[in-house]
Design an enzyme around this catalytic site. Sequence first.
Site, short mmCIF file in Angstrom:
data_model
loop_
_atom_site.label_atom_id
_atom_site.label_comp_id
_atom_site.label_asym_id
_atom_site.label_seq_id
_atom_site.Cartn_x
_atom_site.Cartn_y
_atom_site.Cartn_z
N TYR A 1 59.28 -18.37 -41.37
CA TYR A 1 60.65 -18.60 -41.83
C TYR A 1 60.71 -18.48 -43.35
O TYR A 1 61.62 -17.84 -43.91
CB TYR A 1 61.13 -19.99 -41.39
CG TYR A 1 62.53 -20.32 -41.85
CD1 TYR A 1 63.63 -19.66 -41.31
CD2 TYR A 1 62.76 -21.30 -42.81
CE1 TYR A 1 64.92 -19.96 -41.73
CE2 TYR A 1 64.04 -21.61 -43.22
CZ TYR A 1 65.12 -20.93 -42.69
OH TYR A 1 66.40 -21.24 -43.11
N SER B 1 67.21 -19.80 -48.71
CA SER B 1 66.87 -21.17 -48.33
C SER B 1 65.86 -21.74 -49.32
O SER B 1 65.15 -20.98 -50.00
CB SER B 1 66.26 -21.17 -46.92
OG SER B 1 65.61 -22.39 -46.62
#
Length: 302
Positions: free
Chosen positions: A171, A146
């Site tokens: 995250y 990501s």
Amino acid sequence: MPKLPDQTGRRIVVTGSNSGTGKEAATRLAAAGASVVVAVRSTEKGDAAAAEIRAAHPQADVEVRELDLADLASVRRFAAGIVDEDRPIDVLVNNAGVMAPPQRFETVDGFELQFGTNFLGPFALTNLLLPSLLRAEAPRVTTMSSLAAIPGRIRFGDLQWERGYNGWRAYGQSKLADLLLALHLHRLTVEADRTLVSTAAHPGYTRTNLQSAGRSLGRAKPVRSSNRALPFTQPVEQGTEPLLYAAVGPNAVGGAYYGPAGPFGLTGPTTAVSIPGSARSADLARSLWAVAEDLTGTRPPL
């Protein structure tokens, strides 16, 4: 890559393939002739996704298998079932993940949910499936990272975020760990002179339910997902392109990272993108790999 190369005769495992980029990847791979294993936590949702794939492509070869990446026992059961079949796996697509829960949750094994689900689960799965992958003619492992990996940091002093939990920073750590996984697996296979190719991808800013699912955990009222075509976002069909290119693109190479070519990497056609500075240290990847081996009790059979 609007049209995928023919995948007839190839067996491909796609995790988290009941929705979002995973479902889109599974659909297009099955349409191209692959035998696709829909690896999902909820087999009910997996069956629904498989039914939709077969409805769109009646000849699709799709099977649903239970896999909960937040439970290492589930990972071991899934991998054992695959390996015991004595049939090669051509491609493993590590796609499943959870994003930014507002409060700290733990996996079955006591790991912070994002670190456990996004990284440790796929790490163990990859190691455990390597016997089946290495039997294939041209095996490949593709791991979804990501843009959050760019500011991500590996907090070796507190990997499980037991102090000062922040959902977005946790995250970022997990997605940086995914990128380090892909890069270090590439180094290991080169050193061992194996044909396996390890690639990584990111989807830019793609409109899926990932943005709402994680943020809904622990809330009395779920966060609503928006399908509006907001500026600098793209639909799931376009957002899945980097993952598909990394997984089956004939020109994809080991150790490469693929993502959108547009401004800030948010949208656009697929291209090879620069490895962010946060992921360039081979020593960092090696250290994280060693910790992950200890935490999961798995090692690559190389």
